[in-house]
Design a protein around this motif. Structure first.
Motif, short mmCIF file in Angstrom:
data_model
loop_
_atom_site.label_atom_id
_atom_site.label_comp_id
_atom_site.label_asym_id
_atom_site.label_seq_id
_atom_site.Cartn_x
_atom_site.Cartn_y
_atom_site.Cartn_z
N VAL A 94 30.00 22.96 35.68
CA VAL A 94 30.70 22.73 34.40
C VAL A 94 31.87 23.69 34.27
O VAL A 94 32.99 23.30 33.88
N PHE A 95 31.65 24.95 34.62
CA PHE A 95 32.72 25.95 34.54
C PHE A 95 33.87 25.60 35.49
O PHE A 95 35.05 25.69 35.12
N VAL A 96 33.55 25.17 36.69
CA VAL A 96 34.58 24.93 37.70
C VAL A 96 35.37 23.66 37.42
O VAL A 96 36.58 23.60 37.65
N THR A 97 34.71 22.62 36.90
CA THR A 97 35.36 21.30 36.78
C THR A 97 35.90 21.02 35.38
O THR A 97 36.49 19.95 35.18
N LEU A 98 35.74 21.93 34.44
CA LEU A 98 36.23 21.68 33.08
C LEU A 98 37.72 21.39 33.01
O LEU A 98 38.14 20.47 32.29
N PRO A 99 38.60 22.11 33.72
CA PRO A 99 40.05 21.84 33.59
C PRO A 99 40.44 20.42 33.99
O PRO A 99 41.43 19.90 33.46
N PHE A 100 39.71 19.79 34.89
CA PHE A 100 40.08 18.45 35.31
C PHE A 100 40.03 17.46 34.15
O PHE A 100 40.89 16.58 34.02
N VAL A 101 39.03 17.61 33.29
CA VAL A 101 38.88 16.69 32.16
C VAL A 101 39.89 17.03 31.06
O VAL A 101 40.56 16.14 30.51
N VAL A 102 40.01 18.31 30.75
CA VAL A 102 40.90 18.71 29.65
C VAL A 102 42.35 18.35 29.98
O VAL A 102 43.07 17.79 29.14
N ARG A 103 42.79 18.64 31.19
CA ARG A 103 44.19 18.43 31.54
C ARG A 103 44.55 16.96 31.75
O ARG A 103 45.74 16.62 31.74
N TRP A 130 40.01 9.53 30.47
CA TRP A 130 38.68 10.12 30.53
C TRP A 130 37.99 9.79 31.85
O TRP A 130 37.35 10.65 32.47
N LEU A 131 38.12 8.55 32.30
CA LEU A 131 37.52 8.16 33.57
C LEU A 131 38.18 8.91 34.73
O LEU A 131 37.49 9.27 35.70
N THR A 132 39.48 9.13 34.64
CA THR A 132 40.16 9.90 35.69
C THR A 132 39.63 11.33 35.74
O THR A 132 39.31 11.86 36.81
N GLY A 133 39.54 11.98 34.59
CA GLY A 133 39.00 13.33 34.54
C GLY A 133 37.56 13.39 35.01
O GLY A 133 37.16 14.31 35.72
N PHE A 134 36.77 12.39 34.62
CA PHE A 134 35.37 12.34 35.03
C PHE A 134 35.25 12.21 36.55
O PHE A 134 34.45 12.92 37.18
N SER A 135 36.05 11.33 37.14
CA SER A 135 35.98 11.13 38.59
C SER A 135 36.43 12.37 39.35
O SER A 135 35.83 12.75 40.36
N LEU A 136 37.48 13.04 38.85
CA LEU A 136 37.93 14.27 39.49
C LEU A 136 36.88 15.38 39.39
O LEU A 136 36.62 16.10 40.37
N ALA A 137 36.26 15.51 38.22
CA ALA A 137 35.23 16.52 38.04
C ALA A 137 34.02 16.22 38.91
O ALA A 137 33.42 17.12 39.51
N PHE A 138 33.65 14.95 38.99
CA PHE A 138 32.49 14.57 39.80
C PHE A 138 32.75 14.84 41.29
O PHE A 138 31.89 15.38 41.99
#
Length: 279
Positions: free
Chosen positions: A154-163, A203-211
């Protein structure tokens, strides 16, 4: 009526050549080499490697923790992006800058900090220990468990969703929300019919990048996971273990399996994103 050929943009061929060269050196050739090395194995040998209990357990753990982290960030990241875009408050710029901290901070440093914080004797972990303030009513171990891995992701992938969500929110005029409210829509209806259609592709883009990032993450979870075989050992750790044992065939086979599964998942998410965008 004759059709004229489309004009060629000056420098297009040169730019395309450089692009393909860089992609070949950095992406295509290494991936092709991995597939070629894995092709030396027979199908039976390959299947025996990827269907081993330790591999399946590590794969399940990687998928579950990455999915949980991506879903949590889908909620947390959306709320953070909303607060940063819609409100003005003291310290807003500092919080906005701290969102990118996982990008600048070495992942190993993040892993050490999270482990020190959530370990049983850490600042937060000891609160949930058996003799802690919260642990007396609800005992919970965070570090060296799948929960600790998910928190690190969660800490590492948070910026992908926010940005990915933040610029979309900035482009949505607030007048649309005000107009919907004036027409009698409640806040839930405003979100569903005005904001959600515009936010869902981002949102789907951020989710896929974080995943995808969470699925292959290594440095930030090497310490907080404990790397316990068949318990908290994710696929990247298992690949490193095979390399330490000089079992390059098994490491390559697991890497190919991981690459194929990641590509399939990202392809499905991108297809869903395109479908949502068209709708």
């Amino acid at each position: 009526m004759s059709l004229r050929p489309s004009p060629v943009i000056p420098g297009f061929n040169l730019t395309l050549g450089y692009t393909m060269l860089y992609l070949s050196l950095l992406v295509f050739i290494p991936l092709a080499g991995m597939f070629i090395y894995a092709a030396q194995l027979t199908w039976t040998e390959f299947w025996q490697i990827v269907s081993h209990d330790s591999v399946l357990i590590a794969l399940k753990l990687s998928l579950v923790t990455a999915l949980v982290a991506a879903l949590l960030n889908g909620v947390i990241g959306t709320v953070l992006a909303w607060v940063l875009v819609r409100y003005r408050f003291p310290g807003r710029r500092i919080i906005d800058a701290m969102i990118d901290l996982p990008f600048a901070l070495p992942t190993a440093v993040a892993g050490i900090a999270l482990t020190a914080l959530y370990a049983p004797n850490g600042l937060v972990g000891k609160l949930f220990a058996a003799d802690g303030i919260i642990g007396q009513f609800f005992e919970l171990q965070i570090a060296f468990t799948p929960l600790g891995i998910s928190l690190a992701l969660v800490f590492v992938t948070l910026p992908f969703v926010v940005r990915t969500i933040q610029p979309v929110l900035e482009d949505i005029p607030r007048e649309l929300e005000e107009a919907a409210s004036c027409l009698g829509a409640n806040p839930l209806q405003v979100f569903r019919h005005v904001l959600l259609p515009a936010l869902l592709p981002a949102w789907l883009t951020g989710f896929s990048l974080a995943f995808a990032r969470g699925l292959g993450e290594y440095g930030s979870i090497i310490f907080i996971s404990g790397n316990i075989p068949k318990e908290t050992q994710v696929l990247p750790f298992l690949i490193m273990a095979k390399l330490d044992q000089f079992d390059y065939a098994a490491a390559t086979a697991i890497g190919v399996m991981m690459l194929v599964l990641s590509f399939i998942m990202l392809l499905i998410i991108n297809l869903i994103q395109r479908y949502v965008a068209k709708r």
